[in-house]
Design a protein around this motif. Structure first.
Motif, PDB file in Angstrom:
ATOM      1  N   ILE A 105      -9.863  -5.461  -2.411  1.00 38.96           N
ATOM      2  CA  ILE A 105     -10.624  -4.662  -2.947  1.00 38.96           C
ATOM      3  C   ILE A 105     -10.214  -3.077  -2.977  1.00 38.96           C
ATOM      4  O   ILE A 105     -10.136  -2.479  -3.865  1.00 38.96           O
ATOM      5  N   LEU A 106      -9.774  -2.647  -1.764  1.00 41.51           N
ATOM      6  CA  LEU A 106      -9.363  -1.196  -1.581  1.00 41.51           C
ATOM      7  C   LEU A 106      -8.031  -1.107  -2.384  1.00 41.51           C
ATOM      8  O   LEU A 106      -7.868  -0.032  -3.058  1.00 41.51           O
ATOM      9  N   TYR A 107      -7.295  -2.152  -2.512  1.00 43.10           N
ATOM     10  CA  TYR A 107      -5.973  -2.108  -3.226  1.00 43.10           C
ATOM     11  C   TYR A 107      -6.470  -1.914  -4.844  1.00 43.10           C
ATOM     12  O   TYR A 107      -5.640  -1.011  -5.477  1.00 43.10           O
ATOM     13  N   LEU A 108      -7.097  -2.756  -5.354  1.00 45.84           N
ATOM     14  CA  LEU A 108      -7.697  -2.664  -6.558  1.00 45.84           C
ATOM     15  C   LEU A 108      -8.225  -1.106  -6.813  1.00 45.84           C
ATOM     16  O   LEU A 108      -7.872  -0.789  -8.049  1.00 45.84           O
ATOM     17  N   LEU A 109      -8.816  -0.637  -5.950  1.00 42.46           N
ATOM     18  CA  LEU A 109      -9.427   0.664  -6.367  1.00 42.46           C
ATOM     19  C   LEU A 109      -8.181   1.604  -6.450  1.00 42.46           C
ATOM     20  O   LEU A 109      -8.019   2.698  -7.097  1.00 42.46           O
ATOM     21  N   LEU A 110      -7.206   1.528  -5.443  1.00 40.60           N
ATOM     22  CA  LEU A 110      -6.256   2.538  -5.478  1.00 40.60           C
ATOM     23  C   LEU A 110      -5.332   2.178  -6.628  1.00 40.60           C
ATOM     24  O   LEU A 110      -4.759   3.483  -7.255  1.00 40.60           O
ATOM     25  N   PHE A 130       0.680  -1.102   0.087  1.00 42.91           N
ATOM     26  CA  PHE A 130      -0.073   0.077  -0.089  1.00 42.91           C
ATOM     27  C   PHE A 130       0.895   1.321   0.027  1.00 42.91           C
ATOM     28  O   PHE A 130       0.627   2.189  -0.766  1.00 42.91           O
ATOM     29  N   THR A 131       2.019   1.200   0.706  1.00 41.28           N
ATOM     30  CA  THR A 131       2.777   2.350   0.803  1.00 41.28           C
ATOM     31  C   THR A 131       3.490   2.707  -0.445  1.00 41.28           C
ATOM     32  O   THR A 131       3.474   3.897  -0.874  1.00 41.28           O
ATOM     33  N   LEU A 132       3.970   1.577  -1.192  1.00 43.15           N
ATOM     34  CA  LEU A 132       4.492   1.918  -2.335  1.00 43.15           C
ATOM     35  C   LEU A 132       3.494   2.213  -3.447  1.00 43.15           C
ATOM     36  O   LEU A 132       4.032   3.062  -4.284  1.00 43.15           O
ATOM     37  N   THR A 133       2.554   1.727  -3.309  1.00 40.35           N
ATOM     38  CA  THR A 133       1.521   2.105  -4.443  1.00 40.35           C
ATOM     39  C   THR A 133       1.091   3.693  -4.477  1.00 40.35           C
ATOM     40  O   THR A 133       1.172   4.430  -5.309  1.00 40.35           O
ATOM     41  N   CYS A 134       0.882   3.935  -3.159  1.00 38.87           N
ATOM     42  CA  CYS A 134       0.641   5.519  -2.855  1.00 38.87           C
ATOM     43  C   CYS A 134       1.828   6.377  -3.203  1.00 38.87           C
ATOM     44  O   CYS A 134       1.724   7.653  -3.700  1.00 38.87           O
ATOM     45  N   SER A 135       3.297   6.138  -3.225  1.00 33.78           N
ATOM     46  CA  SER A 135       4.224   6.937  -3.369  1.00 33.78           C
ATOM     47  C   SER A 135       4.701   6.477  -4.810  1.00 33.78           C
ATOM     48  O   SER A 135       5.467   7.435  -5.323  1.00 33.78           O
ATOM     49  N   LEU A 136       4.115   5.907  -5.442  1.00 29.65           N
ATOM     50  CA  LEU A 136       4.620   5.805  -7.182  1.00 29.65           C
ATOM     51  C   LEU A 136       4.686   7.032  -8.093  1.00 29.65           C
ATOM     52  O   LEU A 136       5.486   7.541  -8.678  1.00 29.65           O
ATOM     53  N   PRO A 137       3.251   7.717  -7.804  1.00 24.26           N
ATOM     54  CA  PRO A 137       3.042   9.005  -8.523  1.00 24.26           C
ATOM     55  C   PRO A 137       4.459  10.196  -8.076  1.00 24.26           C
ATOM     56  O   PRO A 137       4.646  10.966  -8.874  1.00 24.26           O
ATOM     57  N   THR A 138       4.759   9.928  -7.021  1.00 27.39           N
ATOM     58  CA  THR A 138       5.698  11.089  -6.509  1.00 27.39           C
ATOM     59  C   THR A 138       7.280  10.623  -7.054  1.00 27.39           C
ATOM     60  O   THR A 138       8.019  11.463  -7.516  1.00 27.39           O
ATOM     61  N   PHE A 139       7.616   9.217  -7.253  1.00 24.71           N
ATOM     62  CA  PHE A 139       8.599   8.749  -7.691  1.00 24.71           C
ATOM     63  C   PHE A 139       8.971   8.902  -9.073  1.00 24.71           C
ATOM     64  O   PHE A 139       9.885   8.841  -9.721  1.00 24.71           O
ATOM     65  N   PHE A 140       7.513   8.649  -9.945  1.00 24.58           N
ATOM     66  CA  PHE A 140       7.641   8.688 -11.232  1.00 24.58           C
ATOM     67  C   PHE A 140       6.490   9.842 -11.819  1.00 24.58           C
ATOM     68  O   PHE A 140       5.595   9.369 -12.427  1.00 24.58           O
ATOM     69  N   PRO A 141       6.802  10.940 -11.857  1.00 28.57           N
ATOM     70  CA  PRO A 141       5.775  11.949 -12.087  1.00 28.57           C
ATOM     71  C   PRO A 141       5.766  12.300 -13.695  1.00 28.57           C
ATOM     72  O   PRO A 141       4.680  12.561 -14.374  1.00 28.57           O
ATOM     73  N   LYS A 142       6.989  11.995 -14.363  1.00 26.28           N
ATOM     74  CA  LYS A 142       7.162  12.070 -15.772  1.00 26.28           C
ATOM     75  C   LYS A 142       6.171  11.210 -16.566  1.00 26.28           C
ATOM     76  O   LYS A 142       5.805  11.409 -17.535  1.00 26.28           O
ATOM     77  N   GLU A 143       6.425  10.072 -16.074  1.00 24.70           N
ATOM     78  CA  GLU A 143       5.524   8.807 -17.069  1.00 24.70           C
ATOM     79  C   GLU A 143       4.257   9.082 -16.772  1.00 24.70           C
ATOM     80  O   GLU A 143       3.421   8.772 -17.775  1.00 24.70           O
TER      81      GLU A 143
END
Length: 490
Positions: free
Chosen positions: A386-391, A311-324
């Motif tokens: 289910i919460l993960y799939l939505l995230l 969950f932590t990594l999924t929430c942090s991905l937009p911060t690590f890969f903004p250009k993509e």
């Protein structure tokens, strides 16, 4: 000349035994004290005394030359073996004092065919009084094994002599040898396996006594009710295989299942392999041997950490890969780009995280389902997934992959398909690996079993059960000898 004289003396000594003339015997021995070392005997004098039941001669000869009792006379057995086979208590008592050397009494000698001592033959034929005599003289003989590495308890169960088994259990308790009840033979069978195979209800009851009852036949040593033989079978497996179960078989089945439940109640997280099955059912529930309470607690903590990390990594991905997110919007890729790793890096990260979270959630839900609120725990695992799939849906960049000429697959669905496919293939490979290891293990066991049987077993047959009494046989032999002696004298 001396050899001829010694031969004449030995013949006169045999005549003295035949005629039960102790006075003549003593005179000959006094005149020829070394005759046992120099004479060539036409017949073993000690065995002749046993055949004619000359107990005074047995004692005298045994004190002078006890090695004579080692001669094999019938099917590779000594006279003590035969006395034990036919239950001749008087003869056994007369022979027990003979020691072929200081450390090893005669009762430890083994026959040539089955490598069995007299005690084991007495057990096979169910002579309880002889068993007690032999154990009183040689207590450690209860630990001896035959050519198939069977204990006396195995033999009592195989040859269906519950009275002998009961006596052996009592003697084992006195000698602190209860562990013998749980020993395995060359085929990996315990006493419980043998007793179930031959439907010996009384022996099964003695192996698995009811702890709540005050039975005197039972013992306090815990037998491994779920022990497996070389064919990977427990006692319950053998009971299930008995065709046309009768009343005794059903009772045995009930006793074993009660023992399994009792063992689980005393140690619910024990390492034993417990199986709860109904007759005719092909399904079984197996608790892995490595899943102890400590291992289960550690596994629960590790899985919870994995889920939190996902969950932590999924929430942090937009911060690590903004250009993509800016470059991948509304782009279209080929299916081959997936194999060449040309899709956005965040897609592969999301696929890996999905595999990690899905497997962790499934395993955690299964482990928590065994708790009193297992249904709620299972529901909680489903909600977490289910919460993960939505995230993941909101985090995944919106691009597509062309499949075929017209069909386009969104990145989110491709990620789910890839993750589930990886889980399926991984589970299949693990299952095939387990099957391969099991097959190799069974093959190795069968090879070991053949090698052990080849080097341990002298004959692939059960022991013969003799009918005539020892006294009758010895009397017939003695009469024949007397008749031949009188004829030669005439």
């Amino acid at each position: 000349m001396a050899a001829s004289n010694n031969s004449s003396v030995s013949s006169k000594l045999l005549d003295a035994i035949t005629n039960d003339d102790m006075e003549a015997w003593q005179l000959l021995i006094l005149a020829n004290p070394k005759v046992f070392d120099l004479a060539v005997w036409p017949e073993n004098p000690l065995i002749l005394a046993c055949k004619l039941r000359r107990f005074a001669f047995i004692l005298v000869i045994g004190n002078i030359k006890p090695e004579l009792a080692l001669q094999k006379i019938q099917d590779g057995t000594t006279v003590l073996h035969l006395s034990s086979i036919y239950g001749d208590e008087e003869m056994v008592m007369a022979l027990l004092d003979l020691r072929v050397n200081v450390d090893r009494p005669l009762c430890y000698e083994k026959d040539d065919d089955f490598f069995m001592i007299p005690l084991q033959f007495a057990v096979v034929h169910g002579h309880v009084d002889v068993i007690l005599l032999l154990l009183s003289a040689c207590p450690d003989s209860i630990t001896e094994l035959n050519s198939d590495k069977q204990t006396v308890f195995h033999l009592a169960a195989e040859y269906c002599v519950p009275d002998a088994f009961r006596v052996l259990v009592g003697e084992a308790k006195k000698l602190n040898r209860e562990y013998l009840l749980d020993e395995e033979d060359s085929h990996g069978n315990t006493v419980l396996h043998i007793a179930v195979h031959y439907k010996q209800l009384r022996i099964v009851k003695m192996c698995l006594p009811d702890q709540l009852s005050s039975t005197t036949d039972g013992h306090d040593f815990p037998i491994r009710v779920n022990a497996k033989n070389m064919n990977d079978e427990t006692a319950l497996d053998l009971c299930d295989k008995i065709p046309d179960p009768d009343h005794e078989t059903r009772q045995i089945d009930s006793i074993i299942r009660k023992a399994i439940r009792r063992e689980m109640s005393l140690s619910p997280d024990s390492g034993a392999d417990h199986r709860h099955r109904k007759r005719g059912s092909s399904t079984s529930t197996t608790i892995p041997s490595w899943l102890t309470l400590e291992t289960k607690n550690v596994l629960l903590v590790v899985l919870a950490i994995f889920i939190t990390l996902a969950f932590t990594l999924t929430c942090s991905l937009p911060t690590f890969f903004p250009k993509e997110y800016l470059l991948a919007i509304d782009l279209e890729f080929e299916l081959k780009d997936l194999l060449y790793a040309k899709l956005p890096v965040i897609f592969y990260f999301m696929s890996f995280i999905t595999v990690l979270l899905t497997t962790s959630t499934c395993i955690l839900s299964v482990l928590l389902y065994s708790l009193p609120c297992g249904t709620l725990m299972l529901l909680g695992g489903f909600v977490t997934f289910i919460l993960y799939l939505l995230l993941a849906y909101f985090v995944m960049p919106k691009f597509s992959v062309r499949v075929g000429s017209r069909r386009r697959l969104p990145s989110y669905y491709l990620m789910l398909i890839l993750a589930l496919g990886f889980i399926f293939v991984g589970s299949l490979l693990i299952h095939l690996g387990d099957c391969l290891i099991l097959c190799c293990n069974n093959y190795a066991k069968s090879v070991i079993n053949k090698v052990v049987s080849k080097f341990w077993s002298r004959r692939n047959k059960r022991l013969p059960i003799s009918n005539p009494s020892f006294q009758v046989q010895m009397s017939q032999v003695g009469n024949a000898l007397l008749a031949s002696t009188s004829t030669s004298n005439n």
